[in-house]
Design a protein around this motif. Structure first.
Motif, short mmCIF file in Angstrom:
data_model
loop_
_atom_site.label_atom_id
_atom_site.label_comp_id
_atom_site.label_asym_id
_atom_site.label_seq_id
_atom_site.Cartn_x
_atom_site.Cartn_y
_atom_site.Cartn_z
N PRO A 38 0.83 -1.21 0.00
CA PRO A 38 0.00 0.00 0.00
C PRO A 38 0.85 1.25 0.00
N PRO A 39 0.40 2.31 -0.67
CA PRO A 39 1.20 3.53 -0.75
C PRO A 39 1.30 4.22 0.58
N ALA A 40 2.42 4.89 0.80
CA ALA A 40 2.59 5.67 2.03
C ALA A 40 1.66 6.86 1.99
N PRO A 41 1.22 7.32 3.16
CA PRO A 41 0.36 8.50 3.18
C PRO A 41 1.08 9.71 2.62
N ASP A 42 0.31 10.61 2.02
CA ASP A 42 0.90 11.83 1.49
C ASP A 42 1.52 12.64 2.62
N HIS A 43 2.69 13.24 2.33
CA HIS A 43 3.31 14.13 3.30
C HIS A 43 2.69 15.51 3.12
N ASP A 48 -1.81 22.46 5.52
CA ASP A 48 -2.86 21.50 5.19
C ASP A 48 -3.17 20.58 6.36
N LEU A 49 -2.12 20.18 7.10
CA LEU A 49 -2.34 19.34 8.27
C LEU A 49 -3.21 20.06 9.29
N ALA A 50 -2.95 21.36 9.48
CA ALA A 50 -3.75 22.14 10.43
C ALA A 50 -5.22 22.17 10.00
N TRP A 51 -5.47 22.34 8.70
CA TRP A 51 -6.85 22.35 8.21
C TRP A 51 -7.51 20.98 8.36
N VAL A 52 -6.75 19.92 8.07
CA VAL A 52 -7.29 18.56 8.21
C VAL A 52 -7.67 18.31 9.67
N LEU A 53 -6.75 18.65 10.58
CA LEU A 53 -7.03 18.43 11.99
C LEU A 53 -8.20 19.29 12.47
N ALA A 54 -8.31 20.50 11.92
CA ALA A 54 -9.44 21.36 12.29
C ALA A 54 -10.76 20.71 11.89
N GLY A 55 -10.80 20.11 10.70
CA GLY A 55 -12.02 19.44 10.25
C GLY A 55 -12.36 18.22 11.08
N LEU A 56 -11.32 17.41 11.39
CA LEU A 56 -11.55 16.19 12.15
C LEU A 56 -11.88 16.50 13.61
N TRP A 57 -11.10 17.39 14.20
CA TRP A 57 -11.25 17.65 15.64
C TRP A 57 -12.49 18.48 15.95
N SER A 58 -12.94 19.31 15.02
CA SER A 58 -14.19 20.04 15.27
C SER A 58 -15.35 19.06 15.38
N ILE A 111 -12.76 0.90 2.76
CA ILE A 111 -13.49 0.68 1.52
C ILE A 111 -13.83 2.01 0.84
N LEU A 112 -14.39 2.93 1.60
CA LEU A 112 -14.79 4.23 1.06
C LEU A 112 -13.69 5.27 1.15
N GLY A 113 -12.61 4.97 1.85
CA GLY A 113 -11.56 5.94 2.10
C GLY A 113 -11.86 6.71 3.38
N ARG A 114 -10.82 7.34 3.94
CA ARG A 114 -11.01 8.08 5.19
C ARG A 114 -12.00 9.22 4.99
N ARG A 115 -11.86 9.94 3.88
CA ARG A 115 -12.77 11.05 3.63
C ARG A 115 -14.20 10.56 3.46
N ALA A 222 -14.27 17.36 3.35
CA ALA A 222 -14.45 17.14 1.91
C ALA A 222 -13.32 17.74 1.09
N LEU A 223 -12.81 18.90 1.52
CA LEU A 223 -11.80 19.60 0.73
C LEU A 223 -10.37 19.20 1.07
N LYS A 224 -10.10 18.86 2.32
CA LYS A 224 -8.72 18.73 2.77
C LYS A 224 -8.27 17.31 3.07
N VAL A 225 -9.18 16.43 3.45
CA VAL A 225 -8.76 15.07 3.79
C VAL A 225 -8.60 14.26 2.51
N SER A 226 -7.37 13.91 2.20
CA SER A 226 -7.10 13.15 0.98
C SER A 226 -5.99 12.14 1.29
N ILE A 227 -6.38 10.97 1.73
CA ILE A 227 -5.43 9.92 2.11
C ILE A 227 -5.65 8.73 1.17
#
Length: 569
Positions: A38-43, A48-58, A111-115, A222-227
């Motif tokens: 499996p591919p490594a997660p995007d660095h 972008d990490l701050a925005w991703v965490l803001a979406g998840l943690w909110s 199956i559907l991806g994290r997003r 929807a916009l920032k989580v892309s794993i």
């Protein structure tokens, strides 16, 4: 003594003693093989990490906020619909739904991806919350809370999996600590915020005003989580991905957990005897569903929602059990400590609740402390055992409370429980993630949250049933006379009546509650000790400090599993 660092998988014998030096592990990362995996997660960048965490943690913050807001609103909602006797089902329906659907999101995120899985969870949670604000009846509100729970069960699981994809394991505990701080902040603000909203705007506003935060979280995810998922999954059309969902396994798992928790909840909230056909019928149905679930996951499902090979491995098994016992004890204490101050010390509801404030602060502190230690040392075993012993100490101190206990003890004895359990929850999650391959991370995380949430509900239900059993027996010993039955029932159902009783009856009520809670607190200490015993077999794997080291660890573990499977065949 802490187990040696290892780079082999959990399939090794339980008493194996081969050693791997941490330094050689780090240097081996430079020899990474680019085989088909499996591919490594995007660095991602820091922004972008701050925005991703803001979406998840909110979303995590909102889930915690929602839980305590609704707990505050149970009485006003029951009065509004003139069905106060059914208001407890508002909370029960949500918790049952959360417990049933939490483990499903581990496989769905693969199956559907994290997003996709997170958006699905937010959609269920948001739809249910909106319908709660618009509910025309108590039945509709209970159903809407169950719908919200279908999403609430996925918010914590998928956000945890997504953060694991983005953060190396050595730093992962610190981020989990920050997640727990937000969760604690949401839980702490929910009560007063819910009360203010009800008084100022009405109870419906407490649901409807959550929607802006939900929309904010939905857009960011929807916009920032892309794993990226493995190529074989990414390239499949949606209908092919959906066929990978373990429908039969999901159904039998929901039946197992749902029937068990519903039976225990009815025993506790409706005060039905164990011999009542509804109670034992639900418990029997849970056993039947459990047998079917094990058969499906072992022999039938090509992509099981809970692979039995994981549960058979040493660390995943004992992490799951430690989370279960720890959650039973923790939530029993959270619900029964305020009751002690209300029924035994005759404090006001506000004063009783304030005694949990040091506990809440300790939860946030303990989680961050555990993350900091793991980041500094790369180790977690000794920290886990030390933290578990703190919970045993706290429960033992609380069990020793009596009428001569000092105010200092009454305020501070709960602190080791919050600090220790927050640390244990953090370290065991990292231990679970470090013991499996990347392909199993999402499912393993879902299993961890399943045992945790199930323990929470069982802790509240069983401690309530035990309390009422002992309390009833003690009250019958102490209260006699023509009106004894009605007085006992009043005391059992409301602690606010105790200060209004005559001195003799008041003493009988206080002493009975003290005896019953003493038994509950002793059981909490015993269950915390069970948690400690379950932590002893947990193995310590290296905690990689970079993505490259982490990928090397996953590759080694995958190779070890392949060699073990080849040898066994």
């Amino acid at each position: 003594m802490s187990p040696s660092l290892r780079d082999t998988d959990e399939t090794r014998p339980l008493l194996g003693n081969d050693r791997t030096d941490a330094a050689s592990y780090s240097s081996s990362a430079t020899q990474r093989s680019h085989s088909s995996e499996p591919p490594a997660p995007d660095h991602v960048s820091r922004t972008d990490l701050a925005w991703v965490l803001a979406g998840l943690w909110s979303a995590v913050f909102l889930g915690a906020l929602d839980g305590t807001i609704v707990a505050t609103l149970l009485s006003p909602i029951g009065s509004y619909f003139n069905e106060s006797n059914r208001s407890s089902y508002i909370g029960t329906s949500y918790l049952l739904s959360v417990c049933c659907f939490t483990p499903l999101y581990g496989r769905l995120s693969d199956i559907l991806g994290r997003r996709g899985a997170m958006l699905l969870a937010l959609s269920f949670f948001g739809s249910g919350t909106l319908l709660c604000g618009l509910a025309p009846s108590m039945d509709a509100l209970i159903a809407a809370r169950a719908l919200a729970g279908m999403g609430g069960g996925g918010v914590m699981t998928v956000s945890s999996v997504a953060v694991t994809d983005l953060i190396p394991l050595r730093q992962r505990g610190l981020y989990q600590g920050m997640t727990n701080i937000l969760f604690g902040l949401g839980a702490g603000l929910g009560g007063p915020l819910g009360g203010w909203m009800n008084d100022a705007l009405g109870w419906r506003s407490a649901f409807l005003l959550q929607m802006p935060i939900l929309v904010f979280s939905f857009i960011l995810v929807a916009l920032k989580v892309s794993i990226k998922l493995p190529e074989e999954v990414e390239s499949q059309p949606l209908h092919a991905k959906l066929r990978r969902i373990d429908g039969f396994g999901s159904f039998t798992l929901v039946g197992t957990v749902g029937c068990l928790l519903l039976g225990l909840s009815l025993k506790s909230t409706e005060e039905l005897p164990w011999t009542h056909p509804v109670v034992w019928g639900l418990l029997l149905a849970s056993v039947v569903f459990c047998v079917l679930f094990i058969w499906v996951e072992t022999c039938y499902a090509p992509y099981p929602v809970m692979p039995m090979r994981l549960i058979k491995q040493r660390t995943p098994l004992f992490v799951s059990l430690s989370n279960f016992f720890g959650s039973v004890a923790a939530f029993s204490m959270i619900y029964n400590v305020p009751l002690y101050f209300s029924a035994v010390r005759l404090n006001s509801s506000t004063g009783a609740g304030l005694h949990l404030l040091p506990h809440s602060v300790a939860i946030s502190t303990g989680s961050v402390f555990a993350g900091w230690v793991m980041r500094r040392t790369g180790r977690l075993y000794n920290l886990t055992l030390f933290s578990c012993l703190l919970t045993v100490l706290a429960a033992s101190l609380v069990a020793c409370w009596n009428e001569s206990s000092s105010a200092l003890h009454l305020w501070l004895d709960v602190v080791p429980q919050g600090f220790g359990m927050a640390s244990v929850i953090t370290t065991t999650l990292i231990a679970m993630i470090a013991s499996v391959t990347r392909e199993d991370i999402a499912v393993a995380t879902g299993i961890t949250y399943l045992f945790r949430t199930t323990g929470q509900v069982i802790g509240v239900s069983l401690s309530g049933a035990l309390l009422q059993t002992v309390l009833t027996a003690k009250l019958r010993e102490r209260i006699h006379g023509p009106d004894a039955i009605s007085i006992i029932e009043d005391i059992r159902h409301s602690t606010t009546i105790i200060p209004t009783l005559s001195p003799e009856l008041r003493k009988a009520a206080v002493d009975s509650y003290a005896d019953a809670l003493h038994v509950v607190f002793i059981c909490q200490a015993a269950i915390n000790f069970m948690c400690f015993l379950c932590c002893l077999p947990i193995q310590e794997n290296p905690l990689p400090g970079t993505h490259e080291e982490q990928e090397e660890a996953y590759r080694k573990r995958r190779d070890t599993i392949s060699r073990t499977d080849s040898e066994s065949s």
